[in-house]
Design a protein around this motif. Sequence first.
Motif: not given
Length: 383
Positions: A85-95
């Motif tokens: 799995a490719a981890p998420f970055e902070d900037a691409e996360l939405t609430e």
Amino acid sequence: MRIILVTGLGGAGRTTVAAATALAEARAGRRVLLVSEDAEGVEDTGGSAGHGDLRMLRPEPAADFRREFLALQARSGTALDLLGAAPFEDAELTELPGSRPFALLRALREAAGGDHELAVVDLPPLPEALALLALPEQLRRYLHRLLPPERQAARALRPMLAQLAGVPMPAQWLYGTTARWEAELAAVQAVVEDPATTVRLVLEPGPAATRALRTARLGLALHRLSLDAVVANRLLPAGSEDPWLAGLTAEQHRHLAELRAGAGDALHELPHLGRAPRGADDLALLAPARTGAAPAPVPEWPVEDRRDEDGVLVWHVPLPGAAKEELSLVRRGDELLLAAGPFRRNLPLPGALRRCTVTGAGLVDGDLRVRFTPDPGLWPRTS
């Protein structure tokens, strides 16, 4: 430290009352923390001359969600790597929907750990607030059922058991995450159930106000929370010569009389300013009566030993405002599943009742009385 949780009907002015309460207590010389997402007019008052020691804590659900998600992702890194799995970055996360209650609960726990004397917490509208306050206990119960703590004692055997059974066993990170969630939820539940935590209900007198008061009293009693005040907000001035305004005032005061009958001495009345409150000066006009040095005690749920021919024990559960037709009771092991109106709660039985059989229940003056008969095979009677 004391905590006041402010809720009420949507649009009744609960955020304004929370801010006014915090400001009044700070001006009276107390160190106060106001927890609110929306409060305006007091952001710039902390530490200002004439406003006392008032600080603000603003929950940020989006930032809270990102922080918790990234922490969980980091703890699960090994498993995610194995899956490719490719981890998420902070900037691409939405609430995500549903993250707001958890941000509020974390803010509540943070408020309880500060060096202030009083925390005033601006909660969502009444139905959402009652669900929020019940959430820590409910989630802990779910965790205990899905991952019982006693199973964690065997984690050293999991590799061997996985080989023998041929099925994957829960990973260490899952139990570690569960233990962390359990500790955090227990801390929040302790704050909610602390006798120094009380609820303040804000209502605008109208057709829905009396019903909301009844619902609030029932829900708070079921979850053993103390209602310290009922605020009747935005009262129109009496004696107007304008027939239209006089009619509105008369109708509002009819509903106000119903609130007085239901709330008694706990009712506080606040005027309508004729405009939206602006700044600390307006908030000073809208502060309810100051809180006492100590909150009202939470009603006890005593067990009465009747000692009649059946040796009956009676458990008294105060449920003010409840009606017989909206109550249901089911025994499940060492718990009672109690439904009261729109609310449900699993009540752990006191130790004295766990070896007893439920033989009846009745509602007397807002007091649910559940009758238990001791099992003679488990609890021999004494003369």
